[in-house]
Design a protein around this motif. Structure first.
Motif, mmCIF file in Angstrom:
data_model
loop_
_atom_site.group_PDB
_atom_site.id
_atom_site.type_symbol
_atom_site.label_atom_id
_atom_site.label_comp_id
_atom_site.label_asym_id
_atom_site.label_seq_id
_atom_site.Cartn_x
_atom_site.Cartn_y
_atom_site.Cartn_z
ATOM 1 N N HIS A 188 2.935 -3.905 6.411
ATOM 2 C CA HIS A 188 3.005 -2.641 5.677
ATOM 3 C C HIS A 188 1.769 -1.804 5.990
ATOM 4 O O HIS A 188 0.648 -2.328 6.035
ATOM 5 C CB HIS A 188 3.101 -2.898 4.170
ATOM 6 C CG HIS A 188 4.318 -3.686 3.778
ATOM 7 N ND1 HIS A 188 4.263 -5.016 3.420
ATOM 8 C CD2 HIS A 188 5.627 -3.334 3.711
ATOM 9 C CE1 HIS A 188 5.482 -5.446 3.138
ATOM 10 N NE2 HIS A 188 6.321 -4.450 3.323
ATOM 11 N N VAL A 189 1.986 -0.518 6.179
ATOM 12 C CA VAL A 189 0.903 0.395 6.547
ATOM 13 C C VAL A 189 1.028 1.664 5.707
ATOM 14 O O VAL A 189 2.114 2.231 5.595
ATOM 15 C CB VAL A 189 0.963 0.771 8.052
ATOM 16 C CG1 VAL A 189 -0.230 1.630 8.433
ATOM 17 C CG2 VAL A 189 1.051 -0.472 8.916
ATOM 18 N N ILE A 190 -0.066 2.091 5.100
ATOM 19 C CA ILE A 190 -0.094 3.419 4.474
ATOM 20 C C ILE A 190 -0.326 4.438 5.572
ATOM 21 O O ILE A 190 -1.282 4.325 6.344
ATOM 22 C CB ILE A 190 -1.207 3.519 3.415
ATOM 23 C CG1 ILE A 190 -0.941 2.550 2.256
ATOM 24 C CG2 ILE A 190 -1.306 4.948 2.885
ATOM 25 C CD1 ILE A 190 -2.047 2.526 1.216
ATOM 26 N N VAL A 191 0.547 5.432 5.645
ATOM 27 C CA VAL A 191 0.471 6.422 6.720
ATOM 28 C C VAL A 191 0.415 7.828 6.123
ATOM 29 O O VAL A 191 1.264 8.209 5.313
ATOM 30 C CB VAL A 191 1.696 6.316 7.662
ATOM 31 C CG1 VAL A 191 1.621 7.382 8.755
ATOM 32 C CG2 VAL A 191 1.767 4.927 8.283
ATOM 33 N N GLY A 192 -0.595 8.578 6.501
ATOM 34 C CA GLY A 192 -0.677 10.002 6.180
ATOM 35 C C GLY A 192 -0.500 10.772 7.471
ATOM 36 O O GLY A 192 -1.467 10.990 8.202
ATOM 37 N N LYS A 193 0.740 11.154 7.762
ATOM 38 C CA LYS A 193 1.043 11.705 9.085
ATOM 39 C C LYS A 193 0.359 13.043 9.337
ATOM 40 O O LYS A 193 -0.122 13.302 10.444
ATOM 41 C CB LYS A 193 2.560 11.845 9.249
ATOM 42 C CG LYS A 193 3.280 10.497 9.284
ATOM 43 C CD LYS A 193 4.773 10.639 9.497
ATOM 44 C CE LYS A 193 5.449 9.265 9.526
ATOM 45 N NZ LYS A 193 6.906 9.351 9.699
ATOM 46 N N SER A 194 0.284 13.896 8.317
ATOM 47 C CA SER A 194 -0.328 15.209 8.536
ATOM 48 C C SER A 194 -1.827 15.098 8.790
ATOM 49 O O SER A 194 -2.413 15.950 9.458
ATOM 50 C CB SER A 194 -0.071 16.116 7.322
ATOM 51 O OG SER A 194 -0.584 15.537 6.143
ATOM 52 N N ASP A 195 -2.452 14.038 8.267
ATOM 53 C CA ASP A 195 -3.882 13.820 8.487
ATOM 54 C C ASP A 195 -4.150 12.776 9.563
ATOM 55 O O ASP A 195 -5.314 12.470 9.848
ATOM 56 C CB ASP A 195 -4.545 13.373 7.188
ATOM 57 C CG ASP A 195 -4.541 14.449 6.126
ATOM 58 O OD1 ASP A 195 -5.397 15.347 6.215
ATOM 59 O OD2 ASP A 195 -3.690 14.412 5.229
ATOM 60 N N ARG A 196 -3.051 12.202 10.118
ATOM 61 C CA ARG A 196 -3.155 11.164 11.139
ATOM 62 C C ARG A 196 -4.035 10.006 10.657
ATOM 63 O O ARG A 196 -4.966 9.567 11.339
ATOM 64 C CB ARG A 196 -3.677 11.744 12.460
ATOM 65 C CG ARG A 196 -2.806 12.871 13.016
ATOM 66 C CD ARG A 196 -3.150 13.202 14.446
ATOM 67 N NE ARG A 196 -2.793 12.121 15.355
ATOM 68 C CZ ARG A 196 -1.545 11.883 15.803
ATOM 69 N NH1 ARG A 196 -0.541 12.665 15.427
ATOM 70 N NH2 ARG A 196 -1.323 10.879 16.623
ATOM 71 N N ILE A 197 -3.687 9.528 9.458
ATOM 72 C CA ILE A 197 -4.408 8.431 8.828
ATOM 73 C C ILE A 197 -3.486 7.222 8.736
ATOM 74 O O ILE A 197 -2.333 7.350 8.320
ATOM 75 C CB ILE A 197 -4.887 8.817 7.419
ATOM 76 C CG1 ILE A 197 -5.933 9.923 7.492
ATOM 77 C CG2 ILE A 197 -5.436 7.607 6.676
ATOM 78 C CD1 ILE A 197 -7.228 9.533 8.170
ATOM 79 N N THR A 198 -3.973 6.045 9.115
ATOM 80 C CA THR A 198 -3.217 4.806 8.938
ATOM 81 C C THR A 198 -4.120 3.765 8.281
ATOM 82 O O THR A 198 -5.275 3.610 8.680
ATOM 83 C CB THR A 198 -2.696 4.257 10.278
ATOM 84 O OG1 THR A 198 -3.795 4.060 11.174
ATOM 85 C CG2 THR A 198 -1.695 5.215 10.903
ATOM 86 N N VAL A 199 -3.580 3.087 7.270
ATOM 87 C CA VAL A 199 -4.320 2.034 6.569
ATOM 88 C C VAL A 199 -3.471 0.766 6.596
ATOM 89 O O VAL A 199 -2.585 0.581 5.758
ATOM 90 C CB VAL A 199 -4.629 2.422 5.111
ATOM 91 C CG1 VAL A 199 -5.522 1.375 4.455
ATOM 92 C CG2 VAL A 199 -5.281 3.801 5.037
ATOM 93 N N PRO A 200 -3.681 -0.136 7.570
ATOM 94 C CA PRO A 200 -2.908 -1.386 7.619
ATOM 95 C C PRO A 200 -3.232 -2.269 6.413
ATOM 96 O O PRO A 200 -4.391 -2.382 6.007
ATOM 97 C CB PRO A 200 -3.372 -2.034 8.929
ATOM 98 C CG PRO A 200 -4.020 -0.934 9.711
ATOM 99 C CD PRO A 200 -4.604 -0.011 8.705
#
Length: 295
Positions: free
Chosen positions: A219-231
């Motif tokens: 599972h990954v938190i993804v903020g696409k507009s900010d290009r952020i990924t938190v595995p």
């Protein structure tokens, strides 16, 4: 006595000994807020240079503690973007447990309520309410054969049915849920999760890489507009908990399609309900409280 009486009549600037003594006692006293800000900047700079190794974890946590008040004030006053927050505090990315710590300081005693209540109390009660209201026993009957992640996702579907998107969003229940949890094929790289230009969500969401039944899923938190990924190295329930905390830590608005669902999460955390559209949430919450069904 005469000298003492003369000294009483001197201006503050003429009393050299007393003036110097006060400066010595008080120290170099520029604007106190500026002084505090300088100290905070030193802690922030230290954090940015520390790698999240075993030797540095205690120092990073101490620095986060020292900068908590400054950080909360900065986020509340200036509403920085997700990328700006993570650029200033990068260890939210590589140490997601800091989201738990931050949320726990913001809402004392509430940080573990979702993990304590969701599987043990909320899921069986929502299941009973769904069966009673819809009579749809067939779709919930197979839950006994599901693993924990599948049960969690099934109940997120049930919750979204019980608290559907508002009519103005023109969004189906199935599509609305993708603003909370979406799926990509196994083997997809984490770096590629921000490349979907067709995505209609600007808010952070959970992406499950692989199938919920597969042992190798992530599972990954993804903020696409900010290009952020938190595995995240945990199951779906813990991932939902982390995502909700990230919204509050970073002062973000809920996706409008799921505002009622996130509002119900607030009920689980014993927080004041923040949305103006809370009639259905209050009604469901009262049913959950009144329910006598247990796991």
């Amino acid at each position: 006595m005469r000298l003492r009486n003369i000294r009483r009549k001197l201006e503050d600037g003429q009393r050299r000994y007393r003036s110097n003594k006060r400066r010595c006692e008080d120290g170099p006293n520029p604007d106190k807020e500026e002084e505090d800000g300088s100290g905070t900047t030193e802690w922030i700079n230290l954090m940015k240079r520390l790698r999240p190794s075993t030797d540095n974890i205690s120092s990073i946590k101490a620095a986060m503690q020292k900068t908590f008040t400054w950080r909360r004030s900065w986020i509340a006053k200036h509403s920085p973007s997700l990328s700006e927050i993570f650029e200033e505090y990068p260890h939210f990315l590589d140490m997601p447990t800091l989201l738990d710590t931050e949320f726990g300081k913001m809402f004392e005693g509430k940080g573990d309520l979702f993990l304590r209540r969701w599987e043990a109390t909320i899921i069986p009660k929502l299941k009973a309410i769904a069966i009673m209201e819809t009579g749809d026993l067939a779709s919930l009957k197979d839950m006994e054969n599901q693993n924990e992640d599948e049960k969690c996702y099934t109940m997120l579907v049930v919750l979204t049915h019980l608290l559907p998107p508002v009519a103005m969003s023109r969004c189906s229940v199935k599509f609305a849920l993708t603003f909370l949890v979406d799926f990509v094929p196994a083997g997809s790289s984490i770096a590629s999760l921000c490349d979907d230009c067709s995505s209609q969500t600007n808010q952070p969401q959970l992406i499950c890489v692989g199938n919920l039944r597969a042992a190798a899923k992530q599972h990954v938190i993804v903020g696409k507009s900010d290009r952020i990924t938190v595995p995240l190295e945990e199951g779906l329930t813990s991932a939902v908990d982390k995502l909700f905390k990230l919204y509050w830590v970073c002062n973000l608005a809920y996706p409008c399609q799921l505002s009622s669902v996130f509002c119900f999460f607030e009920h689980i955390y014993d927080m004041p309900l923040s949305t103006s559209r809370k009639a259905k949430v209050l009604k469901l919450s009262s049913k959950v409280k009144a329910s006598q069904f247990t796991a």
